[in-house]
Design a protein around this motif. Structure first.
Motif, mmCIF file in Angstrom:
data_model
loop_
_atom_site.group_PDB
_atom_site.id
_atom_site.type_symbol
_atom_site.label_atom_id
_atom_site.label_comp_id
_atom_site.label_asym_id
_atom_site.label_seq_id
_atom_site.Cartn_x
_atom_site.Cartn_y
_atom_site.Cartn_z
ATOM 1 N N TYR A 128 0.823 -1.205 0.000
ATOM 2 C CA TYR A 128 0.000 0.000 0.000
ATOM 3 C C TYR A 128 0.861 1.261 0.000
ATOM 4 O O TYR A 128 0.531 2.257 -0.664
ATOM 5 N N MET A 129 1.953 1.236 0.737
ATOM 6 C CA MET A 129 2.833 2.412 0.780
ATOM 7 C C MET A 129 3.466 2.672 -0.583
ATOM 8 O O MET A 129 3.517 3.815 -1.044
ATOM 9 N N LEU A 130 3.918 1.610 -1.241
ATOM 10 C CA LEU A 130 4.520 1.771 -2.568
ATOM 11 C C LEU A 130 3.480 2.201 -3.597
ATOM 12 O O LEU A 130 3.757 3.029 -4.462
ATOM 13 N N THR A 131 2.264 1.642 -3.473
ATOM 14 C CA THR A 131 1.192 2.016 -4.401
ATOM 15 C C THR A 131 0.869 3.498 -4.275
ATOM 16 O O THR A 131 0.742 4.208 -5.277
ATOM 17 N N TYR A 132 0.738 3.971 -3.044
ATOM 18 C CA TYR A 132 0.446 5.392 -2.829
ATOM 19 C C TYR A 132 1.600 6.254 -3.330
ATOM 20 O O TYR A 132 1.382 7.316 -3.933
ATOM 21 N N SER A 133 2.821 5.792 -3.110
ATOM 22 C CA SER A 133 3.996 6.550 -3.546
ATOM 23 C C SER A 133 4.038 6.671 -5.059
ATOM 24 O O SER A 133 4.223 7.764 -5.608
ATOM 25 N N ILE A 134 3.878 5.552 -5.752
ATOM 26 C CA ILE A 134 3.923 5.548 -7.217
ATOM 27 C C ILE A 134 2.762 6.336 -7.797
ATOM 28 O O ILE A 134 2.880 6.982 -8.847
ATOM 29 N N GLY A 135 1.614 6.321 -7.083
ATOM 30 C CA GLY A 135 0.455 7.082 -7.545
ATOM 31 C C GLY A 135 0.739 8.569 -7.656
ATOM 32 O O GLY A 135 0.070 9.287 -8.415
ATOM 33 N N GLY A 136 1.741 9.043 -6.921
ATOM 34 C CA GLY A 136 2.095 10.452 -6.971
ATOM 35 C C GLY A 136 2.646 10.899 -8.303
ATOM 36 O O GLY A 136 2.680 12.103 -8.603
ATOM 37 N N ILE A 137 3.087 9.952 -9.116
ATOM 38 C CA ILE A 137 3.693 10.314 -10.398
ATOM 39 C C ILE A 137 2.754 9.991 -11.569
ATOM 40 O O ILE A 137 3.117 10.156 -12.741
ATOM 41 N N ILE A 138 1.513 9.557 -11.267
ATOM 42 C CA ILE A 138 0.521 9.256 -12.300
ATOM 43 C C ILE A 138 -0.164 10.560 -12.738
ATOM 44 O O ILE A 138 -0.606 11.340 -11.897
ATOM 45 N N PRO A 139 -0.255 10.841 -14.053
ATOM 46 C CA PRO A 139 -0.983 12.039 -14.508
ATOM 47 C C PRO A 139 -2.456 11.933 -14.142
ATOM 48 O O PRO A 139 -3.155 11.031 -14.615
ATOM 49 N N LYS A 140 -2.951 12.836 -13.275
ATOM 50 C CA LYS A 140 -4.335 12.705 -12.820
ATOM 51 C C LYS A 140 -5.017 14.033 -12.526
ATOM 52 O O LYS A 140 -6.117 14.047 -11.974
ATOM 53 N N ALA A 141 -4.368 15.149 -12.842
ATOM 54 C CA ALA A 141 -4.966 16.453 -12.559
ATOM 55 C C ALA A 141 -4.426 17.488 -13.537
ATOM 56 O O ALA A 141 -3.508 17.218 -14.322
ATOM 57 N N GLN A 142 -5.011 18.693 -13.486
ATOM 58 C CA GLN A 142 -4.601 19.769 -14.377
ATOM 59 C C GLN A 142 -3.117 20.094 -14.215
ATOM 60 O O GLN A 142 -2.373 20.199 -15.178
ATOM 61 N N TYR A 143 -2.688 20.268 -12.971
ATOM 62 C CA TYR A 143 -1.278 20.554 -12.679
ATOM 63 C C TYR A 143 -0.806 19.549 -11.644
ATOM 64 O O TYR A 143 -1.208 19.609 -10.483
ATOM 65 N N CYS A 144 0.025 18.618 -12.059
ATOM 66 C CA CYS A 144 0.489 17.576 -11.148
ATOM 67 C C CYS A 144 1.864 17.085 -11.594
ATOM 68 O O CYS A 144 2.325 17.377 -12.693
ATOM 69 N N ASP A 145 2.502 16.315 -10.722
ATOM 70 C CA ASP A 145 3.831 15.778 -11.034
ATOM 71 C C ASP A 145 3.787 14.906 -12.278
ATOM 72 O O ASP A 145 4.698 14.944 -13.113
ATOM 73 N N GLY A 146 2.721 14.098 -12.379
ATOM 74 C CA GLY A 146 2.610 13.184 -13.513
ATOM 75 C C GLY A 146 2.567 13.906 -14.844
ATOM 76 O O GLY A 146 3.164 13.467 -15.834
ATOM 77 N N LYS A 147 1.863 15.039 -14.892
ATOM 78 C CA LYS A 147 1.787 15.823 -16.125
ATOM 79 C C LYS A 147 3.167 16.357 -16.490
ATOM 80 O O LYS A 147 3.574 16.313 -17.659
ATOM 81 N N ALA A 148 3.904 16.850 -15.480
ATOM 82 C CA ALA A 148 5.246 17.393 -15.735
ATOM 83 C C ALA A 148 6.188 16.311 -16.235
ATOM 84 O O ALA A 148 6.921 16.505 -17.221
ATOM 85 N N VAL A 149 6.182 15.158 -15.575
ATOM 86 C CA VAL A 149 7.077 14.056 -15.967
ATOM 87 C C VAL A 149 6.718 13.538 -17.358
ATOM 88 O O VAL A 149 7.599 13.225 -18.166
ATOM 89 N N LEU A 150 5.416 13.471 -17.670
ATOM 90 C CA LEU A 150 4.983 13.032 -18.998
ATOM 91 C C LEU A 150 5.484 13.989 -20.074
ATOM 92 O O LEU A 150 5.992 13.559 -21.117
ATOM 93 N N LEU A 151 5.375 15.283 -19.830
ATOM 94 C CA LEU A 151 5.856 16.274 -20.799
ATOM 95 C C LEU A 151 7.372 16.220 -20.953
ATOM 96 O O LEU A 151 7.897 16.385 -22.064
ATOM 97 N N ILE A 152 8.081 15.992 -19.855
ATOM 98 C CA ILE A 152 9.542 15.861 -19.919
ATOM 99 C C ILE A 152 9.914 14.645 -20.755
ATOM 100 O O ILE A 152 10.832 14.695 -21.590
ATOM 101 N N ALA A 153 9.188 13.529 -20.556
ATOM 102 C CA ALA A 153 9.446 12.313 -21.333
ATOM 103 C C ALA A 153 9.200 12.559 -22.825
ATOM 104 O O ALA A 153 10.000 12.155 -23.674
#
Length: 205
Positions: A128-153
């Motif tokens: 559960y801890m790893l799932t929650y941690s990895i979820g932080g990098i999933i694109p899921k909102a207008q401005y989020c870490d996942g959106k930034a990392v996806l654009l960088i990729a």
């Protein structure tokens, strides 16, 4: 006796533990961004932990840490600024992935401690801890870490590795169809990882 032998006890423990652990991990996640920013020469003047009802403020070295009730989001940055001017995609990558990385490290440390204590629920806790941690990098909102990392990729795959390319598109609001797709992606990730897979694990053991 294992907690998996009694589904009621298991669900009660999850109902209590998940919000508490989520809030702690949200705090360490945003703190990870804050510390990474300092290392990169960027100091946020506001770190927001959670959403909904405001609980308390705390000022540390000129940065306001705002604590809200619900562990459903956060922010680390400066007022009226969406993406900081890092000038480099690699600095942006470090900043936006720092929150997830620090939580993965914490998850591994806690898992090692629980295993050393010979606790039967060490593996499910780590899951559960790893799932929650990895979820932080999933694109899921207008401005989020996942959106930034996806654009960088995308920037690096297209061989541009251009920070302006990333910042321009990050600051731009997503069309409703893409925003809804992001939200659906996040929702499906948490439904599958938090409920369906653990349910399968419990039913087959």
């Amino acid at each position: 006796m294992s907690i998996f032998n009694n589904p009621i006890n298991f669900l009660v423990i999850l109902a209590i533990a998940i919000p508490v652990v989520a809030y702690i991990f949200l705090f360490t996640h945003e703190t990870g961004h804050y510390l990474a920013g300092i290392l990169l020469g960027y100091k946020a003047n506001e770190v927001v932990i959670g959403t909904c009802r405001h609980i308390a403020d705390c000022e540390i070295n000129g940065t306001i840490f705002r604590f809200n009730l619900f562990p459903g989001g956060g922010r680390c940055g400066k007022a009226n600024t969406i993406m900081p001017e890092f000038g480099s995609v690699w600095k942006a990558l470090i900043f936006y992935s720092a929150g997830t990385l620090i939580n993965i490290i914490i998850s591994c440390i806690v898992f090692w401690i629980l295993v050393c204590c010979n606790l039967s629920w060490a593996y499910i806790a780590c899951y559960y801890m790893l799932t929650y941690s990895i979820g932080g990098i999933i694109p899921k909102a207008q401005y989020c870490d996942g959106k930034a990392v996806l654009l960088i990729a995308i920037s690096c795959i297209s061989k541009k590795c251009n920070f302006n390319f990333v910042k321009e598109r990050y600051d731009r609001e997503l069309p409703p169809i893409f925003l809804n797709l992001f939200k659906l992606t996040g929702l499906l990730f948490y439904i599958i990882m938090f409920t369906l897979i653990p349910a399968y694990f419990w039913l087959t053991n």
